[in-house]
Design a protein around this motif. Sequence first.
Motif, PDB file in Angstrom:
ATOM      1  N   PRO B  23       0.822  -1.221   0.000  1.00 11.32           N
ATOM      2  CA  PRO B  23       0.000   0.000   0.000  1.00 11.32           C
ATOM      3  C   PRO B  23       0.851   1.265   0.000  1.00 11.32           C
ATOM      4  O   PRO B  23       0.479   2.262  -0.640  1.00 11.32           O
ATOM      5  N   GLN B  24       1.997   1.232   0.667  1.00  5.04           N
ATOM      6  CA  GLN B  24       2.855   2.431   0.667  1.00  5.04           C
ATOM      7  C   GLN B  24       3.335   2.742  -0.742  1.00  5.04           C
ATOM      8  O   GLN B  24       3.289   3.883  -1.192  1.00  5.04           O
ATOM      9  N   ARG B  25       3.823   1.719  -1.443  1.00  5.15           N
ATOM     10  CA  ARG B  25       4.297   1.936  -2.806  1.00  5.15           C
ATOM     11  C   ARG B  25       3.183   2.458  -3.695  1.00  5.15           C
ATOM     12  O   ARG B  25       3.390   3.391  -4.480  1.00  5.15           O
ATOM     13  N   GLU B  26       2.001   1.874  -3.536  1.00  5.83           N
ATOM     14  CA  GLU B  26       0.874   2.321  -4.344  1.00  5.83           C
ATOM     15  C   GLU B  26       0.561   3.792  -4.073  1.00  5.83           C
ATOM     16  O   GLU B  26       0.362   4.584  -4.997  1.00  5.83           O
ATOM     17  N   GLY B  27       0.549   4.147  -2.802  1.00  4.10           N
ATOM     18  CA  GLY B  27       0.248   5.533  -2.444  1.00  4.10           C
ATOM     19  C   GLY B  27       1.262   6.511  -3.007  1.00  4.10           C
ATOM     20  O   GLY B  27       0.909   7.597  -3.478  1.00  4.10           O
ATOM     21  N   ILE B  28       2.531   6.112  -2.976  1.00  2.97           N
ATOM     22  CA  ILE B  28       3.586   6.998  -3.479  1.00  2.97           C
ATOM     23  C   ILE B  28       3.478   7.151  -4.993  1.00  2.97           C
ATOM     24  O   ILE B  28       3.597   8.261  -5.528  1.00  2.97           O
ATOM     25  N   VAL B  29       3.211   6.046  -5.687  1.00  2.00           N
ATOM     26  CA  VAL B  29       3.040   6.123  -7.145  1.00  2.00           C
ATOM     27  C   VAL B  29       1.853   7.015  -7.492  1.00  2.00           C
ATOM     28  O   VAL B  29       1.938   7.889  -8.364  1.00  2.00           O
ATOM     29  N   ASN B  30       0.752   6.835  -6.790  1.00  2.00           N
ATOM     30  CA  ASN B  30      -0.413   7.682  -7.046  1.00  2.00           C
ATOM     31  C   ASN B  30      -0.094   9.156  -6.828  1.00  2.00           C
ATOM     32  O   ASN B  30      -0.516  10.015  -7.600  1.00  2.00           O
ATOM     33  N   SER B  31       0.637   9.438  -5.770  1.00  2.00           N
ATOM     34  CA  SER B  31       0.987  10.832  -5.483  1.00  2.00           C
ATOM     35  C   SER B  31       1.892  11.404  -6.565  1.00  2.00           C
ATOM     36  O   SER B  31       1.763  12.558  -6.958  1.00  2.00           O
ATOM     37  N   TYR B  61      12.008   7.610  -0.721  1.00  7.30           N
ATOM     38  CA  TYR B  61      13.279   7.554  -1.455  1.00  7.30           C
ATOM     39  C   TYR B  61      13.450   6.201  -2.139  1.00  7.30           C
ATOM     40  O   TYR B  61      13.865   6.114  -3.289  1.00  7.30           O
ATOM     41  N   ARG B  62      13.123   5.129  -1.402  1.00 12.80           N
ATOM     42  CA  ARG B  62      13.296   3.806  -1.992  1.00 12.80           C
ATOM     43  C   ARG B  62      12.364   3.591  -3.178  1.00 12.80           C
ATOM     44  O   ARG B  62      12.751   3.007  -4.202  1.00 12.80           O
ATOM     45  N   THR B  63      11.146   4.097  -3.070  1.00 10.32           N
ATOM     46  CA  THR B  63      10.195   3.937  -4.172  1.00 10.32           C
ATOM     47  C   THR B  63      10.579   4.817  -5.360  1.00 10.32           C
ATOM     48  O   THR B  63      10.412   4.425  -6.523  1.00 10.32           O
ATOM     49  N   LEU B  64      11.105   6.004  -5.070  1.00 13.59           N
ATOM     50  CA  LEU B  64      11.578   6.875  -6.144  1.00 13.59           C
ATOM     51  C   LEU B  64      12.633   6.169  -6.989  1.00 13.59           C
ATOM     52  O   LEU B  64      12.603   6.224  -8.219  1.00 13.59           O
ATOM     53  N   SER B  65      13.552   5.499  -6.329  1.00 15.92           N
ATOM     54  CA  SER B  65      14.589   4.765  -7.059  1.00 15.92           C
ATOM     55  C   SER B  65      13.976   3.733  -7.985  1.00 15.92           C
ATOM     56  O   SER B  65      14.401   3.572  -9.133  1.00 15.92           O
ATOM     57  N   LEU B  66      12.980   3.031  -7.482  1.00 13.72           N
ATOM     58  CA  LEU B  66      12.324   2.005  -8.294  1.00 13.72           C
ATOM     59  C   LEU B  66      11.617   2.633  -9.498  1.00 13.72           C
ATOM     60  O   LEU B  66      11.670   2.103 -10.611  1.00 13.72           O
ATOM     61  N   LEU B  67      10.947   3.764  -9.256  1.00 17.87           N
ATOM     62  CA  LEU B  67      10.215   4.418 -10.342  1.00 17.87           C
ATOM     63  C   LEU B  67      11.167   4.897 -11.433  1.00 17.87           C
ATOM     64  O   LEU B  67      10.857   4.816 -12.624  1.00 17.87           O
ATOM     65  N   VAL B  68      12.323   5.382 -11.020  1.00 15.56           N
ATOM     66  CA  VAL B  68      13.312   5.835 -12.008  1.00 15.56           C
ATOM     67  C   VAL B  68      13.885   4.635 -12.750  1.00 15.56           C
ATOM     68  O   VAL B  68      14.003   4.640 -13.977  1.00 15.56           O
TER      69      VAL B  68
END
Lengths: 163, 163
Positions: B23-31, B61-68
């Motif tokens: 859910p955290q990753r999903e929330g960050i992607v949505n944002s 920060y960790r999710t940002l790395s994944l998105l990039v």
Amino acid sequence: MQLAHVQDRFEAFLKEKGLRHTPQREGIVNSAFATTEHFTADELWDRARRHDASTSRATVYRTLSLLVESGLLHEIDLGKENKHYDPNFLDHPDHNHLICTDCDKVVEFEDDHINLLEDCITRRLGFKPTRKMIRIEASCDELKRFGACSRNREKEPSCEIEE
Amino acid sequence: MQLAHVQDRFEAFLKEKGLRHTPQREGIVNSAFATTEHFTADELWDRARRHDASTSRATVYRTLSLLVESGLLHEIDLGKENKHYDPNFLDHPDHNHLICTDCDKVVEFEDDHINLLEDCITRRLGFKPTRKMIRIEASCDELKRFGACSRNREKEPSCEIEE
DNA sequence: GTTTCTGCAAAGGTTTTGCAACAAA
DNA sequence: TTTGTTGCAAAACCTTTGCAGAAAC
């Protein structure tokens, strides 16, 4: 680039702003313009300390700001984590950077057509260009085809201007 | 950009790498993809916490790395001190940035001619282009001529694509 | 003699990491 | 049940800054 010319211009800049000429500043400027290579603040600190071991990191940072403000040095973004500085803008005011993703080397290049095109685009959008930068990340053809890249074997500075 | 499409692609990326959907990753992607605006890591953290107050900076920060890494998000350098992230590369894979030194706004633009020219130059130098970026800093014509800049009065997101 | 500059050490800001508890598959 | 993930706090990292002594002009 004649080092003497850089020194003169930096002294003129200092005089104009009512700042002082000091041996530390001179040493740092000399270190920055000793080669055509790009460098980080810390790399410059290392070089400067070879000439004067007491030079502090703080003074390097402070002098870097002055060099950038005076236009002698440009801050560039090579896609690495920290800032790099480029001493080659005096000789080549409009050059750009190609970064090899294989060799990790930086090739500087100039191109009149791309300068003109950037100008056109900027004006069409209703602006007047003040500073332009292009960064290209690319892979080495030679490496892909022959299994080796001649750039990797070179000892020369990595930032010669090619046309 | 359909948010659902981004979510799908991110889930596919996670699956492929054996990573987990949380859910955290999903929330960050949505944002991150809620608007077309650029943002910093901290700004994204703020947005993400509006939906889930417990989301930590570290996870952002960790999710940002994944998105990039997944190519959904691009890191861009707007000449400010910290890194900015741009969610508009899915819709406009080859866009570039013009930064107004007066308005401090960012205008995104695309141009086929400049893309082609960059390709030519890169090949001429013996490379194969993988990623290209152009940043133009410019001053606002309107402001200079009329004493005001309409962009300053706008409330819209600052990064519409212009051609 | 003023005023600026220096080095030091401390502080600032951003990003990463070690760890124990937790949650996805 | 296994393995990856989270939040927290600490650490790491780069850069800036306050200060007292030193140096330029």
